[in-house]
Design a protein around this motif. Structure first.
Motif, PDB file in Angstrom:
ATOM      1  N   LEU A 370      22.291   6.389  49.192  1.00  0.00           N
ATOM      2  CA  LEU A 370      22.975   6.554  47.919  1.00  0.00           C
ATOM      3  C   LEU A 370      23.223   8.032  47.665  1.00  0.00           C
ATOM      4  O   LEU A 370      22.303   8.842  47.723  1.00  0.00           O
ATOM      5  N   VAL A 371      24.469   8.363  47.373  1.00  0.00           N
ATOM      6  CA  VAL A 371      24.823   9.734  47.008  1.00  0.00           C
ATOM      7  C   VAL A 371      25.765   9.658  45.815  1.00  0.00           C
ATOM      8  O   VAL A 371      26.629   8.784  45.750  1.00  0.00           O
ATOM      9  N   PRO A 372      25.616  10.580  44.838  1.00  0.00           N
ATOM     10  CA  PRO A 372      26.459  10.515  43.646  1.00  0.00           C
ATOM     11  C   PRO A 372      27.934  10.793  43.921  1.00  0.00           C
ATOM     12  O   PRO A 372      28.791  10.424  43.117  1.00  0.00           O
ATOM     13  N   ALA A 373      28.251  11.471  45.020  1.00  0.00           N
ATOM     14  CA  ALA A 373      29.646  11.792  45.305  1.00  0.00           C
ATOM     15  C   ALA A 373      29.997  11.320  46.715  1.00  0.00           C
ATOM     16  O   ALA A 373      29.252  11.585  47.667  1.00  0.00           O
ATOM     17  N   PRO A 374      31.116  10.626  46.872  1.00  0.00           N
ATOM     18  CA  PRO A 374      32.001  10.176  45.805  1.00  0.00           C
ATOM     19  C   PRO A 374      31.365   9.031  45.015  1.00  0.00           C
ATOM     20  O   PRO A 374      30.524   8.304  45.547  1.00  0.00           O
ATOM     21  N   PRO A 375      31.777   8.851  43.748  1.00  0.00           N
ATOM     22  CA  PRO A 375      31.170   7.801  42.921  1.00  0.00           C
ATOM     23  C   PRO A 375      31.316   6.418  43.540  1.00  0.00           C
ATOM     24  O   PRO A 375      30.376   5.616  43.499  1.00  0.00           O
ATOM     25  N   LEU A 376      32.479   6.154  44.119  1.00  0.00           N
ATOM     26  CA  LEU A 376      32.692   4.883  44.794  1.00  0.00           C
ATOM     27  C   LEU A 376      32.648   5.144  46.294  1.00  0.00           C
ATOM     28  O   LEU A 376      33.544   5.795  46.840  1.00  0.00           O
ATOM     29  N   PRO A 377      31.614   4.704  46.984  1.00  0.00           N
ATOM     30  CA  PRO A 377      31.439   5.051  48.402  1.00  0.00           C
ATOM     31  C   PRO A 377      32.670   4.709  49.241  1.00  0.00           C
ATOM     32  O   PRO A 377      33.333   3.690  49.027  1.00  0.00           O
ATOM     33  N   THR A 378      32.961   5.570  50.212  1.00  0.00           N
ATOM     34  CA  THR A 378      34.121   5.347  51.083  1.00  0.00           C
ATOM     35  C   THR A 378      33.930   4.129  51.976  1.00  0.00           C
ATOM     36  O   THR A 378      34.906   3.616  52.536  1.00  0.00           O
ATOM     37  N   ASP A 379      32.689   3.644  52.119  1.00  0.00           N
ATOM     38  CA  ASP A 379      32.466   2.398  52.857  1.00  0.00           C
ATOM     39  C   ASP A 379      33.110   1.215  52.148  1.00  0.00           C
ATOM     40  O   ASP A 379      33.347   0.162  52.767  1.00  0.00           O
ATOM     41  N   LEU A 380      33.382   1.386  50.856  1.00  0.00           N
ATOM     42  CA  LEU A 380      33.955   0.291  50.070  1.00  0.00           C
ATOM     43  C   LEU A 380      35.467   0.441  49.906  1.00  0.00           C
ATOM     44  O   LEU A 380      36.228  -0.493  50.161  1.00  0.00           O
ATOM     45  N   LEU A 381      35.896   1.605  49.416  1.00  0.00           N
ATOM     46  CA  LEU A 381      37.320   1.882  49.227  1.00  0.00           C
ATOM     47  C   LEU A 381      37.611   3.309  49.676  1.00  0.00           C
ATOM     48  O   LEU A 381      36.786   4.206  49.455  1.00  0.00           O
ATOM     49  N   ASN A 382      38.782   3.508  50.256  1.00  0.00           N
ATOM     50  CA  ASN A 382      39.140   4.887  50.591  1.00  0.00           C
ATOM     51  C   ASN A 382      39.476   5.632  49.308  1.00  0.00           C
ATOM     52  O   ASN A 382      39.762   5.008  48.272  1.00  0.00           O
ATOM     53  N   PRO A 383      39.467   6.965  49.312  1.00  0.00           N
ATOM     54  CA  PRO A 383      39.655   7.733  48.076  1.00  0.00           C
ATOM     55  C   PRO A 383      40.931   7.401  47.321  1.00  0.00           C
ATOM     56  O   PRO A 383      40.924   7.349  46.083  1.00  0.00           O
ATOM     57  N   ASP A 384      42.043   7.184  48.024  1.00  0.00           N
ATOM     58  CA  ASP A 384      43.297   6.873  47.336  1.00  0.00           C
ATOM     59  C   ASP A 384      43.219   5.528  46.615  1.00  0.00           C
ATOM     60  O   ASP A 384      43.648   5.395  45.459  1.00  0.00           O
ATOM     61  N   ASP A 385      42.671   4.514  47.290  1.00  0.00           N
ATOM     62  CA  ASP A 385      42.528   3.197  46.651  1.00  0.00           C
ATOM     63  C   ASP A 385      41.564   3.260  45.476  1.00  0.00           C
ATOM     64  O   ASP A 385      41.770   2.598  44.440  1.00  0.00           O
ATOM     65  N   ALA A 386      40.506   4.056  45.622  1.00  0.00           N
ATOM     66  CA  ALA A 386      39.534   4.187  44.540  1.00  0.00           C
ATOM     67  C   ALA A 386      40.180   4.821  43.310  1.00  0.00           C
ATOM     68  O   ALA A 386      39.958   4.376  42.175  1.00  0.00           O
ATOM     69  N   ARG A 387      41.004   5.841  43.520  1.00  0.00           N
ATOM     70  CA  ARG A 387      41.664   6.491  42.379  1.00  0.00           C
ATOM     71  C   ARG A 387      42.671   5.550  41.721  1.00  0.00           C
ATOM     72  O   ARG A 387      42.799   5.544  40.492  1.00  0.00           O
ATOM     73  N   ARG A 388      43.384   4.781  42.522  1.00  0.00           N
ATOM     74  CA  ARG A 388      44.338   3.829  41.933  1.00  0.00           C
ATOM     75  C   ARG A 388      43.605   2.780  41.088  1.00  0.00           C
ATOM     76  O   ARG A 388      44.055   2.438  39.992  1.00  0.00           O
TER      77      ARG A 388
END
Length: 483
Positions: A370-388
């Protein structure tokens, strides 16, 4: 006439049609057996007695006719002048008046016996109904006390693993309770959907849908929704949880109900299409969750999930039936096993998502951190999808509301420290949070909702979203800024 016999009532010579006989007896049967027997005696223009098989008088009209009725029921061959009808468990004896037509006496006897049988069937059905209601309440209490194995034993070893709790309240809750029983006819039968339907505390309707893993809220949901609307009740729905977590589901449903409007059901996780359990591919979420929580045993997993869903160690202690200190000790051990700071709101949000994830296939053995950054782990969504995802979820909020909501979520839903950081009065921040809830159509009292909003707010946060940079509007809305 023998000594001790009862004289038939004087004949009235009033003509009564067959329709009137049946109608009068049916109306009397709607009240009681006593009234029905009394009406039979009046129509026969004599007397009538209902005797049980043990030789006791159940009811008689008039009262003095009881002994004569018992003698006739015991030795019918000695009383050819009386009309005697046997039925299951009882005997009806009618003494006709001296001028009562035989056809009327036969009709009165047949109709009275039929109505007595019908009333007996209704009584048996009501007794079975009440017994089943008591059984439902007993199973619910077993689940709430953390004894799922005993509960499933009562259910006959039913293959259920999860439960979804519905809690409803309102002025018409008792009427709704009876309506649900009539409409759904809940049963413990293995062939039927299993639902527990109970009245708790005399003022709350509780429905627990029992189901297997992967089933969402069972078939109870649409019916409960209709009843809440029809009877103007407020209701809360929990997430589907394992049977040994029913106490946590109970608390979740209660918290969700507090945010519901009259005639509506509020979900503990009512994010709809924006919910991460729908946005993140199920296989990714399951694998990430299994790898993350791999170090925990069953008791530690249950403690962590209860703490995250209830929102505090004190609330978790009540659900787990242990003291606050025990919960905090367990959480410290869990934090070490996960190598995570459980006081960090982002870590808490990630963990709540992990414990809510679907079960992973057997064989997952890798580990995750567990790490606070990024808030939504990249194992789940890539950064662009997470921001959308985050932008779509928080789109209804303007910048001041978004900053205020983010700050409040960083303080884990505590208003006083968040208001101090924002230089707002607590009443102003409370009003702003209400606006956030209305704009998002979400219940901010739900720990699940808060956790996903926190992940979204942190995902799209910029350096300009700091509390100190909250746009000032003047007036008395803000406290004086600190130096």
């Amino acid at each position: 006439m023998k000594t001790g016999s009862v004289e038939p009532a004087p004949t009235s010579l009033v003509k009564v049609t067959r329709y009137q006989v049946v109608r009068r007896l049916t109306r009397a049967a709607a009240h009681s057996d006593d009234q029905l027997v009394a009406e039979a005696a009046a129509l026969a223009e004599g007397w009538a007695v209902l005797v049980d098989l043990m030789g006791g008088v159940v009811c008689s009209a008039p009262h003095a006719a009881g002994p004569e009725g018992v003698r006739a029921a015991t030795h019918p061959q000695l009383h050819p002048n009386l009309t005697i009808r046997k039925m299951a468990g009882a005997v009806l004896v009618i003494a006709p008046g001296t001028a009562s037509p035989a056809s009327r006496i036969g009709l009165v006897a047949r109709t009275t016996v039929d109505l007595l049988r019908m009333r007996a069937r209704v009584r048996r059905a009501e007794e079975a109904h009440h017994a089943e209601q008591r059984l439902h309440t007993a199973v619910l209490h077993l689940l709430l006390s953390g004894q799922p194995h005993l509960a499933t034993d009562v259910l006959g070893g039913a293959a259920v693993t999860h439960a979804t709790v519905f809690r409803l309240a309102g002025q018409s809750v008792h009427t709704a309770y009876q309506t649900y029983w009539r409409a759904a006819q809940p049963s413990m039968s293995f062939a039927n959907p299993r639902m527990l339907v109970c009245m708790e505390g005399g003022h709350e309707l509780v429905i627990v849908a029992l189901h297997g893993v992967g089933h969402d809220r069972h078939s109870a949901h649409p019916l409960v929704t209709r009843i809440a609307d029809r009877h103007h009740l407020t209701g809360g729905i929990s997430d589907p949880l394992p049977l040994d977590m029913v106490a946590a589901a109970w608390a979740e449903a209660g918290n969700a109900r507090h945010g519901a409007t009259v005639g509506r059901l509020a979900s503990a996780a009512c994010l709809g299409s924006h919910a991460l359990l729908r946005v993140v591919p199920a296989h990714r979420l399951a694998a990430w969750s299994a790898a993350l929580l791999h170090p925990l045993d069953r008791e530690q997993h249950r403690t962590l999930e209860t703490y995250l869903r209830s929102g505090s160690a004190q609330a978790a202690a009540s659900v787990l039936d242990v003291c606050d200190g025990t919960v905090r000790t367990r959480l410290r051990g869990i934090g070490k096993l996960l190598a995570a700071d459980l006081d960090n709101p982002t870590v808490q949000a990630q963990l709540l998502l992990a414990v809510r994830a679907p079960a992973a296939p057997v064989g997952i053995s890798s580990s995750a951190h567990l790490v606070p950054a990024p808030p939504l782990p990249t194992d789940l969504l890539n950064p662009d999808d997470a921001r959308r995802w985050a932008s779509a979820l928080l789109e209804p909020l303007d910048r001041p509301l978004r900053i205020a909501l983010r700050c409040w979520l960083q303080h884990r839903g505590r208003t006083a420290p968040a208001a101090a950081d924002l230089s707002l009065s607590r009443s102003t921040l409370t009003d702003w949070l209400s606006k956030c809830g209305r704009a998002l159509s979400l219940d901010l009292s739900s720990a699940t909702v808060r956790s996903e909003l926190h992940l979204a707010a942190e995902t799209i946060a910029t350096p300009d979203d700091a509390p100190a940079l909250l746009p000032r509007r003047g007036g008395r809305t803000y406290r004086e800024q600190r130096a």
